[in-house]
Design a protein around this motif. Structure first.
Motif, PDB file in Angstrom:
ATOM      1  N   VAL A  87       0.848  -1.191   0.000  1.00  0.00           N
ATOM      2  CA  VAL A  87       0.000   0.000   0.000  1.00  0.00           C
ATOM      3  C   VAL A  87       0.889   1.249   0.000  1.00  0.00           C
ATOM      4  O   VAL A  87       1.557   1.541   0.982  1.00  0.00           O
ATOM      5  CB  VAL A  87      -0.947   0.035   1.214  1.00  0.00           C
ATOM      6  CG1 VAL A  87      -1.750   1.336   1.239  1.00  0.00           C
ATOM      7  CG2 VAL A  87      -1.877  -1.170   1.186  1.00  0.00           C
ATOM      8  N   GLY A  88       0.886   1.968  -1.124  1.00  0.00           N
ATOM      9  CA  GLY A  88       1.618   3.218  -1.234  1.00  0.00           C
ATOM     10  C   GLY A  88       0.680   4.394  -1.042  1.00  0.00           C
ATOM     11  O   GLY A  88      -0.515   4.220  -0.751  1.00  0.00           O
ATOM     12  N   PRO A  89       1.186   5.614  -1.217  1.00  0.00           N
ATOM     13  CA  PRO A  89       0.364   6.803  -0.967  1.00  0.00           C
ATOM     14  C   PRO A  89      -0.919   6.875  -1.787  1.00  0.00           C
ATOM     15  O   PRO A  89      -1.978   7.191  -1.248  1.00  0.00           O
ATOM     16  CB  PRO A  89       1.315   7.956  -1.317  1.00  0.00           C
ATOM     17  CG  PRO A  89       2.676   7.410  -1.074  1.00  0.00           C
ATOM     18  CD  PRO A  89       2.599   5.973  -1.486  1.00  0.00           C
ATOM     19  N   GLU A  90      -0.834   6.598  -3.085  1.00  0.00           N
ATOM     20  CA  GLU A  90      -2.040   6.694  -3.914  1.00  0.00           C
ATOM     21  C   GLU A  90      -3.086   5.669  -3.486  1.00  0.00           C
ATOM     22  O   GLU A  90      -4.277   5.993  -3.362  1.00  0.00           O
ATOM     23  CB  GLU A  90      -1.694   6.510  -5.391  1.00  0.00           C
ATOM     24  CG  GLU A  90      -2.905   6.652  -6.304  1.00  0.00           C
ATOM     25  CD  GLU A  90      -2.578   6.400  -7.769  1.00  0.00           C
ATOM     26  OE1 GLU A  90      -3.512   6.060  -8.530  1.00  0.00           O
ATOM     27  OE2 GLU A  90      -1.401   6.526  -8.165  1.00  0.00           O
ATOM     28  N   THR A  91      -2.666   4.436  -3.245  1.00  0.00           N
ATOM     29  CA  THR A  91      -3.607   3.400  -2.810  1.00  0.00           C
ATOM     30  C   THR A  91      -4.207   3.747  -1.455  1.00  0.00           C
ATOM     31  O   THR A  91      -5.420   3.612  -1.245  1.00  0.00           O
ATOM     32  CB  THR A  91      -2.895   2.038  -2.738  1.00  0.00           C
ATOM     33  OG1 THR A  91      -2.371   1.715  -4.036  1.00  0.00           O
ATOM     34  CG2 THR A  91      -3.839   0.940  -2.288  1.00  0.00           C
ATOM     35  N   VAL A 121      -6.529  12.521  -3.799  1.00  0.00           N
ATOM     36  CA  VAL A 121      -5.776  11.448  -4.437  1.00  0.00           C
ATOM     37  C   VAL A 121      -5.014  12.001  -5.639  1.00  0.00           C
ATOM     38  O   VAL A 121      -5.593  12.650  -6.508  1.00  0.00           O
ATOM     39  CB  VAL A 121      -6.716  10.320  -4.907  1.00  0.00           C
ATOM     40  CG1 VAL A 121      -5.919   9.224  -5.615  1.00  0.00           C
ATOM     41  CG2 VAL A 121      -7.496   9.742  -3.728  1.00  0.00           C
ATOM     42  N   VAL A 122      -3.727  11.713  -5.677  1.00  0.00           N
ATOM     43  CA  VAL A 122      -2.868  12.141  -6.790  1.00  0.00           C
ATOM     44  C   VAL A 122      -2.486  10.916  -7.610  1.00  0.00           C
ATOM     45  O   VAL A 122      -2.083   9.891  -7.054  1.00  0.00           O
ATOM     46  CB  VAL A 122      -1.591  12.822  -6.258  1.00  0.00           C
ATOM     47  CG1 VAL A 122      -0.644  13.190  -7.402  1.00  0.00           C
ATOM     48  CG2 VAL A 122      -1.952  14.054  -5.432  1.00  0.00           C
ATOM     49  N   ASP A 123      -2.609  11.024  -8.923  1.00  0.00           N
ATOM     50  CA  ASP A 123      -2.199   9.918  -9.785  1.00  0.00           C
ATOM     51  C   ASP A 123      -1.535  10.459 -11.044  1.00  0.00           C
ATOM     52  O   ASP A 123      -1.311  11.671 -11.172  1.00  0.00           O
ATOM     53  CB  ASP A 123      -3.381   9.014 -10.120  1.00  0.00           C
ATOM     54  CG  ASP A 123      -4.515   9.750 -10.823  1.00  0.00           C
ATOM     55  OD1 ASP A 123      -4.318  10.905 -11.256  1.00  0.00           O
ATOM     56  OD2 ASP A 123      -5.611   9.172 -10.939  1.00  0.00           O
ATOM     57  N   ALA A 124      -1.232   9.570 -11.975  1.00  0.00           N
ATOM     58  CA  ALA A 124      -0.551   9.990 -13.204  1.00  0.00           C
ATOM     59  C   ALA A 124      -1.414  10.944 -14.016  1.00  0.00           C
ATOM     60  O   ALA A 124      -0.886  11.836 -14.704  1.00  0.00           O
ATOM     61  CB  ALA A 124      -0.190   8.762 -14.044  1.00  0.00           C
ATOM     62  N   GLU A 163       7.644  17.794  -8.645  1.00  0.00           N
ATOM     63  CA  GLU A 163       6.995  17.694  -7.348  1.00  0.00           C
ATOM     64  C   GLU A 163       6.770  16.239  -6.937  1.00  0.00           C
ATOM     65  O   GLU A 163       6.428  15.395  -7.761  1.00  0.00           O
ATOM     66  CB  GLU A 163       5.628  18.398  -7.378  1.00  0.00           C
ATOM     67  CG  GLU A 163       5.689  19.868  -7.722  1.00  0.00           C
ATOM     68  CD  GLU A 163       5.602  20.131  -9.223  1.00  0.00           C
ATOM     69  OE1 GLU A 163       5.465  21.298  -9.618  1.00  0.00           O
ATOM     70  OE2 GLU A 163       5.663  19.133 -10.008  1.00  0.00           O
ATOM     71  N   GLY A 164       6.958  15.969  -5.668  1.00  0.00           N
ATOM     72  CA  GLY A 164       6.650  14.656  -5.132  1.00  0.00           C
ATOM     73  C   GLY A 164       5.164  14.519  -4.850  1.00  0.00           C
ATOM     74  O   GLY A 164       4.400  15.501  -4.899  1.00  0.00           O
ATOM     75  N   TYR A 165       4.761  13.297  -4.523  1.00  0.00           N
ATOM     76  CA  TYR A 165       3.344  13.024  -4.270  1.00  0.00           C
ATOM     77  C   TYR A 165       2.777  13.935  -3.184  1.00  0.00           C
ATOM     78  O   TYR A 165       1.719  14.549  -3.359  1.00  0.00           O
ATOM     79  CB  TYR A 165       3.173  11.554  -3.866  1.00  0.00           C
ATOM     80  CG  TYR A 165       1.724  11.152  -3.676  1.00  0.00           C
ATOM     81  CD1 TYR A 165       1.031  10.519  -4.694  1.00  0.00           C
ATOM     82  CD2 TYR A 165       1.051  11.417  -2.484  1.00  0.00           C
ATOM     83  CE1 TYR A 165      -0.310  10.161  -4.537  1.00  0.00           C
ATOM     84  CE2 TYR A 165      -0.274  11.076  -2.317  1.00  0.00           C
ATOM     85  CZ  TYR A 165      -0.958  10.448  -3.343  1.00  0.00           C
ATOM     86  OH  TYR A 165      -2.279  10.114  -3.182  1.00  0.00           O
ATOM     87  N   ALA A 206      -0.679  18.264  -1.039  1.00  0.00           N
ATOM     88  CA  ALA A 206      -0.802  19.464  -0.201  1.00  0.00           C
ATOM     89  C   ALA A 206      -1.290  20.662  -1.005  1.00  0.00           C
ATOM     90  O   ALA A 206      -2.085  21.472  -0.506  1.00  0.00           O
ATOM     91  CB  ALA A 206       0.546  19.779   0.448  1.00  0.00           C
ATOM     92  N   LEU A 207      -0.839  20.779  -2.246  1.00  0.00           N
ATOM     93  CA  LEU A 207      -1.279  21.880  -3.099  1.00  0.00           C
ATOM     94  C   LEU A 207      -2.792  21.882  -3.229  1.00  0.00           C
ATOM     95  O   LEU A 207      -3.457  22.916  -3.043  1.00  0.00           O
ATOM     96  CB  LEU A 207      -0.628  21.758  -4.477  1.00  0.00           C
ATOM     97  CG  LEU A 207      -1.160  22.702  -5.570  1.00  0.00           C
ATOM     98  CD1 LEU A 207      -0.768  24.138  -5.273  1.00  0.00           C
ATOM     99  CD2 LEU A 207      -0.645  22.287  -6.943  1.00  0.00           C
ATOM    100  N   PHE A 208      -3.366  20.728  -3.547  1.00  0.00           N
ATOM    101  CA  PHE A 208      -4.812  20.641  -3.725  1.00  0.00           C
ATOM    102  C   PHE A 208      -5.559  20.823  -2.406  1.00  0.00           C
ATOM    103  O   PHE A 208      -6.565  21.547  -2.350  1.00  0.00           O
ATOM    104  CB  PHE A 208      -5.180  19.300  -4.359  1.00  0.00           C
ATOM    105  CG  PHE A 208      -4.990  19.259  -5.847  1.00  0.00           C
ATOM    106  CD1 PHE A 208      -6.043  19.524  -6.702  1.00  0.00           C
ATOM    107  CD2 PHE A 208      -3.748  18.967  -6.391  1.00  0.00           C
ATOM    108  CE1 PHE A 208      -5.871  19.495  -8.076  1.00  0.00           C
ATOM    109  CE2 PHE A 208      -3.564  18.932  -7.766  1.00  0.00           C
ATOM    110  CZ  PHE A 208      -4.625  19.206  -8.614  1.00  0.00           C
ATOM    111  N   GLU A 209      -5.093  20.175  -1.371  1.00  0.00           N
ATOM    112  CA  GLU A 209      -5.812  20.231  -0.095  1.00  0.00           C
ATOM    113  C   GLU A 209      -5.786  21.634   0.496  1.00  0.00           C
ATOM    114  O   GLU A 209      -6.780  22.106   1.057  1.00  0.00           O
ATOM    115  CB  GLU A 209      -5.224  19.210   0.871  1.00  0.00           C
ATOM    116  CG  GLU A 209      -5.504  17.769   0.447  1.00  0.00           C
ATOM    117  CD  GLU A 209      -4.958  16.738   1.418  1.00  0.00           C
ATOM    118  OE1 GLU A 209      -4.389  17.136   2.448  1.00  0.00           O
ATOM    119  OE2 GLU A 209      -5.098  15.531   1.132  1.00  0.00           O
TER     120      GLU A 209
END
Length: 235
Positions: free
Chosen positions: A142-146, A161-164, A180-182, A187-190
């Protein structure tokens, strides 16, 4: 049927006049919603099915996940106990449509074991969002996106949720430069949109829809894009 959070996205209201990235993110949401309509995500019958789908969709198309879940549901009730009762080789065979089926069978079994060891779905639902995210990220596979898929769509938590697809669309809109990292993108969106579960649910689904249909990796359909007038990446 879909599993979804609250049903009234409120990003368009903003918190004042807004400027820069904040205003752009709100405007993009409004344009995508007007173009595509509500998406009704996540396509699942139960929160646990959302969790299964979030793991199975790693590195594969959703149509393949639907096939695998169909095979699984035809064989067993979709519960963690039932998944664990299926021999791993048989489970892998049922998951063949998603690719990497041996790996994903092991990940599903590990996830179900961790879920039950933590007290089950109800026990996890009682945890605060930060603690629950840490618990999910500690689970095998389980990674960040999952984790964020599960948080947003299974537990209705205000986590973006951030994805490709997010990277592609907002890279072309020049809101991301690709470095930018995940966590920085999340954080930008939130921070720009505020904690709004219904909004994050709908926004992510709209990004996926738009990136699949219009803002494609190859041969993007820029002439049909509602964002083309303000898109530096338009061709």
């Amino acid at each position: 049927m879909t599993v979804a959070g609250p049903t009234a996205p409120s990003a368009a209201r903003g918190d004042g006049d807004g400027d820069g990235a904040d205003e752009t993110l709100r405007r993009v949401f409004e344009c995508l919603l007007a173009a595509h309509g509500p998406q009704g995500w996540w396509p699942a019958e139960t929160p646990f099915e959302v969790m299964l789908g979030a793991i199975l969709t790693q590195n594969t198309a959703w149509t393949n996940v639907e096939k695998a879940l169909g095979h699984l549901a035809a064989r067993i009730p979709l519960t963690p106990e039932a998944v664990l009762a299926v021999p791993e080789a048989e489970l892998a065979a049922l998951l063949r449509p998603v690719g990497y089926f041996n790996v994903k069978a092991a990940r599903l079994r590990a996830f179900c074991s961790a879920l039950l060891a933590a007290g089950g779905e109800a026990a996890l639902a009682a945890e605060d969002t930060a603690s629950l995210r840490r618990r999910l990220l500690a689970m095998h596979g389980v990674g960040p996106e999952t984790a964020d898929d599960i948080l947003l769509y299974a537990f209705a938590r205000p986590v973006f949720v951030v994805d490709a697809y997010t990277r592609r669309l907002f890279g072309r809109l020049a809101l991301l430069d690709g470095s930018e990292g995940y966590e920085a993108i999340r954080a930008l969106f939130e921070q720009a949109l505020g904690p709004d579960t219904a909004l994050f649910n709908e926004y992510h689904a709209l990004i996926v829809r738009h990136a699949k249909d219009i803002c494609r990796a190859r041969r993007p359909r820029c002439g049909e894009c509602v964002l083309r007038d303000g898109c530096p990446g338009a061709v």
